[in-house]
Every structure is written in structure tokens, then in C-alpha cells.
Design a protein around this motif. Structure first.
Motif, PDB file in Angstrom:
ATOM      1  N   LEU A  30       6.671 -12.096   9.327  1.00 11.09           N
ATOM      2  CA  LEU A  30       5.245 -12.321   9.034  1.00 11.09           C
ATOM      3  C   LEU A  30       5.044 -12.898   7.634  1.00 11.09           C
ATOM      4  CD1 LEU A  30       3.608  -9.090  10.545  1.00 11.09           C
ATOM      5  CD2 LEU A  30       3.327 -11.439  11.364  1.00 11.09           C
ATOM      6  N   ASP A  31       6.127 -12.927   6.860  1.00  8.02           N
ATOM      7  CA  ASP A  31       6.069 -13.445   5.489  1.00  8.02           C
ATOM      8  C   ASP A  31       5.016 -12.678   4.670  1.00  8.02           C
ATOM      9  OD1 ASP A  31       6.879 -15.033   3.465  1.00  8.02           O
ATOM     10  OD2 ASP A  31       5.608 -16.752   3.992  1.00  8.02           O
ATOM     11  N   VAL A  32       5.077 -11.358   4.756  1.00  6.38           N
ATOM     12  CA  VAL A  32       4.079 -10.506   4.102  1.00  6.38           C
ATOM     13  C   VAL A  32       4.288 -10.525   2.586  1.00  6.38           C
ATOM     14  CG1 VAL A  32       3.360  -8.093   3.806  1.00  6.38           C
ATOM     15  CG2 VAL A  32       3.754  -8.997   6.097  1.00  6.38           C
ATOM     16  N   SER A  33       3.214 -10.796   1.837  1.00 10.72           N
ATOM     17  CA  SER A  33       3.326 -10.824   0.373  1.00 10.72           C
ATOM     18  C   SER A  33       2.746  -9.518  -0.192  1.00 10.72           C
ATOM     19  CB  SER A  33       2.548 -12.018  -0.185  1.00 10.72           C
ATOM     20  OG  SER A  33       1.169 -11.735  -0.069  1.00 10.72           O
ATOM     21  N   PRO A  34       3.042  -9.181  -1.468  1.00  8.95           N
ATOM     22  CA  PRO A  34       2.537  -7.931  -2.049  1.00  8.95           C
ATOM     23  C   PRO A  34       1.007  -7.853  -2.066  1.00  8.95           C
ATOM     24  CG  PRO A  34       4.278  -8.853  -3.411  1.00  8.95           C
ATOM     25  CD  PRO A  34       3.975  -9.881  -2.366  1.00  8.95           C
ATOM     26  N   SER A  35       0.312  -9.013  -1.999  1.00  2.00           N
ATOM     27  CA  SER A  35      -1.156  -8.957  -2.047  1.00  2.00           C
ATOM     28  C   SER A  35      -1.775  -8.943  -0.640  1.00  2.00           C
ATOM     29  CB  SER A  35      -1.682 -10.171  -2.812  1.00  2.00           C
ATOM     30  OG  SER A  35      -1.300 -11.338  -2.118  1.00  2.00           O
ATOM     31  N   ALA A  36      -0.945  -8.911   0.378  1.00  2.00           N
ATOM     32  CA  ALA A  36      -1.453  -9.089   1.753  1.00  2.00           C
ATOM     33  C   ALA A  36      -2.107  -7.834   2.317  1.00  2.00           C
ATOM     34  CB  ALA A  36      -0.301  -9.507   2.665  1.00  2.00           C
TER      35      ALA A  36
ATOM     36  N   PHE B 181       5.992   1.067  12.112  1.00  7.41           N
ATOM     37  CA  PHE B 181       5.894  -0.133  11.277  1.00  7.41           C
ATOM     38  C   PHE B 181       4.967   0.087  10.081  1.00  7.41           C
ATOM     39  CE2 PHE B 181       3.459  -4.040  10.281  1.00  7.41           C
ATOM     40  CZ  PHE B 181       4.484  -4.763   9.686  1.00  7.41           C
ATOM     41  N   ALA B 182       3.787   0.676  10.332  1.00  4.30           N
ATOM     42  CA  ALA B 182       2.739   0.747   9.300  1.00  4.30           C
ATOM     43  C   ALA B 182       3.245   1.397   8.009  1.00  4.30           C
ATOM     44  CB  ALA B 182       1.534   1.512   9.828  1.00  4.30           C
ATOM     45  N   LEU B 183       4.033   2.465   8.137  1.00  2.00           N
ATOM     46  CA  LEU B 183       4.408   3.219   6.937  1.00  2.00           C
ATOM     47  C   LEU B 183       5.438   2.470   6.091  1.00  2.00           C
ATOM     48  CD1 LEU B 183       4.451   6.905   8.278  1.00  2.00           C
ATOM     49  CD2 LEU B 183       2.521   5.471   7.615  1.00  2.00           C
ATOM     50  N   TYR B 184       6.274   1.651   6.726  1.00  2.00           N
ATOM     51  CA  TYR B 184       7.202   0.811   5.945  1.00  2.00           C
ATOM     52  C   TYR B 184       6.458  -0.388   5.359  1.00  2.00           C
ATOM     53  CZ  TYR B 184      11.209   3.468   7.501  1.00  2.00           C
ATOM     54  OH  TYR B 184      12.103   4.486   7.717  1.00  2.00           O
ATOM     55  N   ALA B 185       5.550  -0.940   6.164  1.00  2.00           N
ATOM     56  CA  ALA B 185       4.805  -2.122   5.688  1.00  2.00           C
ATOM     57  C   ALA B 185       4.028  -1.771   4.419  1.00  2.00           C
ATOM     58  CB  ALA B 185       3.855  -2.602   6.780  1.00  2.00           C
ATOM     59  N   ALA B 186       3.578  -0.514   4.311  1.00  2.00           N
ATOM     60  CA  ALA B 186       2.783  -0.095   3.144  1.00  2.00           C
ATOM     61  C   ALA B 186       3.536  -0.338   1.824  1.00  2.00           C
ATOM     62  CB  ALA B 186       2.419   1.381   3.275  1.00  2.00           C
ATOM     63  N   GLY B 187       4.852  -0.301   1.868  1.00  2.00           N
ATOM     64  CA  GLY B 187       5.642  -0.530   0.654  1.00  2.00           C
ATOM     65  C   GLY B 187       5.760  -2.001   0.286  1.00  2.00           C
ATOM     66  N   HIS B 188       5.244  -2.890   1.141  1.00  2.00           N
ATOM     67  CA  HIS B 188       5.439  -4.330   0.914  1.00  2.00           C
ATOM     68  C   HIS B 188       4.139  -5.101   0.776  1.00  2.00           C
ATOM     69  CE1 HIS B 188       9.275  -3.097   2.606  1.00  2.00           C
ATOM     70  NE2 HIS B 188       9.779  -4.149   1.991  1.00  2.00           N
ATOM     71  N   CYS B 189       2.994  -4.408   0.929  1.00  2.00           N
ATOM     72  CA  CYS B 189       1.727  -5.156   0.866  1.00  2.00           C
ATOM     73  C   CYS B 189       0.661  -4.290   0.209  1.00  2.00           C
ATOM     74  CB  CYS B 189       1.293  -5.594   2.265  1.00  2.00           C
ATOM     75  SG  CYS B 189       0.920  -4.225   3.335  1.00  2.00           S
ATOM     76  N   ARG B 190      -0.529  -4.872   0.047  1.00  2.00           N
ATOM     77  CA  ARG B 190      -1.597  -4.158  -0.669  1.00  2.00           C
ATOM     78  C   ARG B 190      -2.217  -3.081   0.211  1.00  2.00           C
ATOM     79  NH1 ARG B 190      -6.847  -4.407  -1.313  1.00  2.00           N
ATOM     80  NH2 ARG B 190      -7.100  -6.080   0.212  1.00  2.00           N
ATOM     81  N   MET B 191      -2.467  -3.423   1.469  1.00  3.03           N
ATOM     82  CA  MET B 191      -3.199  -2.489   2.337  1.00  3.03           C
ATOM     83  C   MET B 191      -2.760  -2.644   3.792  1.00  3.03           C
ATOM     84  SD  MET B 191      -5.495  -0.231   2.939  1.00  3.03           S
ATOM     85  CE  MET B 191      -6.352  -0.025   1.389  1.00  3.03           C
ATOM     86  N   VAL B 192      -2.580  -1.527   4.460  1.00  2.00           N
ATOM     87  CA  VAL B 192      -2.288  -1.548   5.903  1.00  2.00           C
ATOM     88  C   VAL B 192      -3.419  -0.819   6.628  1.00  2.00           C
ATOM     89  CG1 VAL B 192      -0.691  -0.857   7.734  1.00  2.00           C
ATOM     90  CG2 VAL B 192       0.203  -1.441   5.473  1.00  2.00           C
ATOM     91  N   HIS B 193      -3.935  -1.439   7.675  1.00  4.71           N
ATOM     92  CA  HIS B 193      -4.878  -0.769   8.563  1.00  4.71           C
ATOM     93  C   HIS B 193      -4.086  -0.374   9.814  1.00  4.71           C
ATOM     94  CE1 HIS B 193      -8.461  -1.755   6.232  1.00  4.71           C
ATOM     95  NE2 HIS B 193      -7.836  -2.896   5.959  1.00  4.71           N
ATOM     96  N   ALA B 194      -3.916   0.932  10.000  1.00  6.27           N
ATOM     97  CA  ALA B 194      -3.118   1.434  11.114  1.00  6.27           C
ATOM     98  C   ALA B 194      -4.075   1.933  12.192  1.00  6.27           C
ATOM     99  CB  ALA B 194      -2.215   2.565  10.636  1.00  6.27           C
ATOM    100  N   VAL B 195      -4.034   1.289  13.356  1.00  6.30           N
ATOM    101  CA  VAL B 195      -5.047   1.523  14.394  1.00  6.30           C
ATOM    102  C   VAL B 195      -4.390   2.048  15.665  1.00  6.30           C
ATOM    103  CG1 VAL B 195      -6.926   0.432  15.702  1.00  6.30           C
ATOM    104  CG2 VAL B 195      -6.258  -0.525  13.472  1.00  6.30           C
ATOM    105  N   ASP B 196      -4.971   3.070  16.259  1.00  7.05           N
ATOM    106  CA  ASP B 196      -4.442   3.555  17.546  1.00  7.05           C
ATOM    107  C   ASP B 196      -5.550   4.315  18.279  1.00  7.05           C
ATOM    108  OD1 ASP B 196      -1.220   3.983  18.511  1.00  7.05           O
ATOM    109  OD2 ASP B 196      -2.735   5.157  19.571  1.00  7.05           O
ATOM    110  N   VAL B 197      -5.498   4.249  19.612  1.00  6.13           N
ATOM    111  CA  VAL B 197      -6.489   4.978  20.407  1.00  6.13           C
ATOM    112  C   VAL B 197      -6.163   6.467  20.509  1.00  6.13           C
ATOM    113  CG1 VAL B 197      -7.381   3.134  21.903  1.00  6.13           C
ATOM    114  CG2 VAL B 197      -5.257   4.274  22.518  1.00  6.13           C
ATOM    115  N   SER B 198      -4.930   6.826  20.244  1.00  3.52           N
ATOM    116  CA  SER B 198      -4.517   8.219  20.445  1.00  3.52           C
ATOM    117  C   SER B 198      -4.652   9.031  19.157  1.00  3.52           C
ATOM    118  CB  SER B 198      -3.064   8.265  20.927  1.00  3.52           C
ATOM    119  OG  SER B 198      -2.511   9.541  20.657  1.00  3.52           O
ATOM    120  N   ALA B 199      -5.515  10.059  19.207  1.00  6.45           N
ATOM    121  CA  ALA B 199      -5.692  10.921  18.032  1.00  6.45           C
ATOM    122  C   ALA B 199      -4.386  11.650  17.724  1.00  6.45           C
ATOM    123  CB  ALA B 199      -6.810  11.923  18.299  1.00  6.45           C
ATOM    124  N   ALA B 200      -3.646  12.015  18.779  1.00  7.37           N
ATOM    125  CA  ALA B 200      -2.396  12.778  18.579  1.00  7.37           C
ATOM    126  C   ALA B 200      -1.361  11.933  17.837  1.00  7.37           C
ATOM    127  CB  ALA B 200      -1.863  13.227  19.932  1.00  7.37           C
TER     128      ALA B 200
END
Ligand SMILES: C[S@@+](CC[C@H](N)C(=O)[O-])C[C@H]1O[C@@H](n2cnc3c(N)ncnc32)[C@H](O)[C@@H]1O
Length: 257
Positions: free
Chosen positions: A69-75, A87-106
């Protein structure tokens, strides 16, 4: 002072969900109902990582996606169908903000607990899905979705992909990985048997029953349909990889504004 119990929070969330649902058209596909494997189950969510880590390397997968995805630190990145945050928790170390979305509360609860333990401050969790998540922040630079889109029937996949395109900035990138069938239609029985055997070898009896449920009750589609859907939703497919006859990943760029 009154103590707010977890049960009270659950009750309020349930009430809010019902209010939200009442505002939607009655014909809208209900993406919160479990189809096939029930990710709304707290027991399944609790076992998910142990099962999946037995045949997946979350870190290696995430690093590959981040590079593609060529994610930059400001992405800003959206992970749609984030599950327990593979994915979301690793991506957080490489970009500014991650929006982690899921229908399952669990599943979201597991992801949130892991994020707290890792001290991550730049992941926002959203209960919602392909058809209902409203991205209120500025358009994202990249979206990843892994093993989630097959929960929707094909028409709703098209609606979902169009919605993802609207959440992306011009030329933003989409990485999509899912169970997608590329075997010969005439040999579907042998191919599906191979799929079930492979998952049984990877995950034992749970894998076998999950793959049988997957084929019977979920909505994995053919590669040529998936590619048509991506193009009609406004994506240019840059690369299409088929590591075997059941899996496909697509790296796409949003066309137009
Ligand atoms: C097989 S898990 C994959 C989770 C995660 N992406 C991973 O790589 O481990 C599928 C996830 O998709 C979620 N899901 C199912 N339908 C969805 C929808 N319509 N929108 C968003 N997420 C959905 C499920 O709740 C579940 O967490």
C-alpha cells in the motif's frame, strides 16, 4: 457513585444499534447477522488468534500489506473487517492513524484490549461494516480488507466496494485479500475437497468445519466476478495474485476523484 457495569454498556450499545438500524431502509442487507462462521460469538473471538496464529504470521502479512500500500508515516489507513486487529495493530506503528472497523462487537473488543496492552494511541475502533460505516474523517490514503468481503453476497460486494472507493482520496490504494475461487468450474467438487483438506491440515478439525461452513454458507465468489466488481466500483487493478485456487489478493488504485 453509581458503578457502570459491562452489561449496562452492552445494553446501551444494543439500544443504540436498534435505533441506527431503524433509520436504514428495510431493503438494506443486514450485515450484522452472522453468515457462516459466527464472529459475533465471544467464545470464537477469544479463540481466534490462537487458531489463526497456528498457520498465519500476522507481522509478516501486515508488513507485506504496508509495503504494497506504500503507507507513509503521515498516512491514514482504514482496516475494514479488522477482526482482532491482525493488520490494524501493526499498521498503527507505520502511519498516523488507523480506523479499525468491524461489525462484530466481540472481535472489536479483543482488538481494543490488545491495542490497550500495546499502548497504541492512534487506532480508532468503529463498530460498523462495509455497508454501514460512515467515514467522517478526511478521505483515507489506503484501505486494507482481509478475509471479510466474502461475508456479503455479490451485489452487496459491489455496493461495499463503491463505498470503499468513496472513503479513499484520489489515487488512494486498496489492498483486498480474500477466499476467491479460481479453480475450473467443471472440477469444483475435487477443488473444494482440496480446500477442506488443506484447512484441516492447517487448523485441525476446527479448520475443516470452518472451511465446510465457508463454502456452504458464506459468499466467496469467482475471480472473474471479483475483478469485474472491483473495476465497476471504480478501481484500477494494479496486481492480482492467486497463491492457490482458493485465495486471491488485489492491489488497486482508485480511479477518478
Ligand atoms: C475471517 S475474519 C478476518 C479478520 C481480520 N481481517 C484478519 O485478517 O484476521 C472476518 C471478519 O470480518 C468481519 N465482518 C463480517 N462481515 C462484515 C461486514 N459486512 N463489514 C465489516 N466486517 C465484517 C467479521 O466480524 C470478522 O471479524
Amino acid at each position: 457513585m453509581m458503578k457502570v457495569r459491562e452489561m449496562d454498556i452492552e445494553y446501551c450499545m444494543h439500544y443504540a444499534d436498534n435505533l441506527e438500524a431503524a433509520r436504514r431502509p428495510a431493503w438494506l442487507y443486514d450485515e450484522t447477522k452472522a453468515c457462516g462462521v459466527n464472529y459475533n460469538s465471544a467464545i470464537l473471538a477469544g479463540l481466534y488468534d490462537r487458531h489463526h496464529r497456528s498457520f498465519r504470521n500476522y507481522r509478516r502479512e501486515a508488513e507485506n500489506i504496508i509495503a504494497r500500500l506504500d503507507v507513509s508515516p503521515s498516512a491514514t489507513v482504514i482496516d475494514m473487517g479488522c477482526g482482532t486487529g491482525a493488520f490494524a495493530l501493526y499498521a498503527a506503528g507505520h502511519c498516523r492513524m488507523v480506523h479499525a472497523v468491524d461489525v462484530s462487537a466481540a472481535m472489536l473488543r479483543r482488538a481494543q484490549r490488545k491495542a490497550r496492552r500495546r499502548g497504541l494511541k492512534n487506532v480508532e475502533f468503529h463498530r460498523g461494516g462495509f455497508l454501514t460505516y460512515e467515514h467522517k474523517a478526511k478521505p483515507a490514503d489506503a484501505i486494507s480488507t482481509v478475509a471479510a468481503l466474502h461475508h456479503l453476497p455479490d451485489f452487496w460486494k459491489l455496493v461495499a466496494l463503491r463505498r470503499l472507493a468513496l472513503m479513499l482520496r484520489p489515487n488512494g490504494r486498496l489492498f483486498l485479500l480474500d477466499v476467491v475461487f479460481s479453480f475450473e468450474a467443471g472440477e469444483y467438487e475435487q477443488s473444494i475437497e482440496r480446500f477442506v483438506r488443506k484447512t484441516r491440515d492447517q487448523m485441525g478439525p476446527t479448520g475443516q468445519s470452518e472451511s465446510e461452513t465457508h463454502v456452504r454458507d458464506e459468499y466467496s465468489t469467482c475471480d472473474w466476478i471479483m475483478e469485474g466488481l472491483l473495476e465497476r466500483a471504480g478501481f484500477r487493478i494494479q496486481t492480482a495474485d492467486h497463491p492457490d485456487e482458493f485465495l486471491a489478493s488485489y492491489l488497486c488504485t482508485k480511479e477518478g476523484p
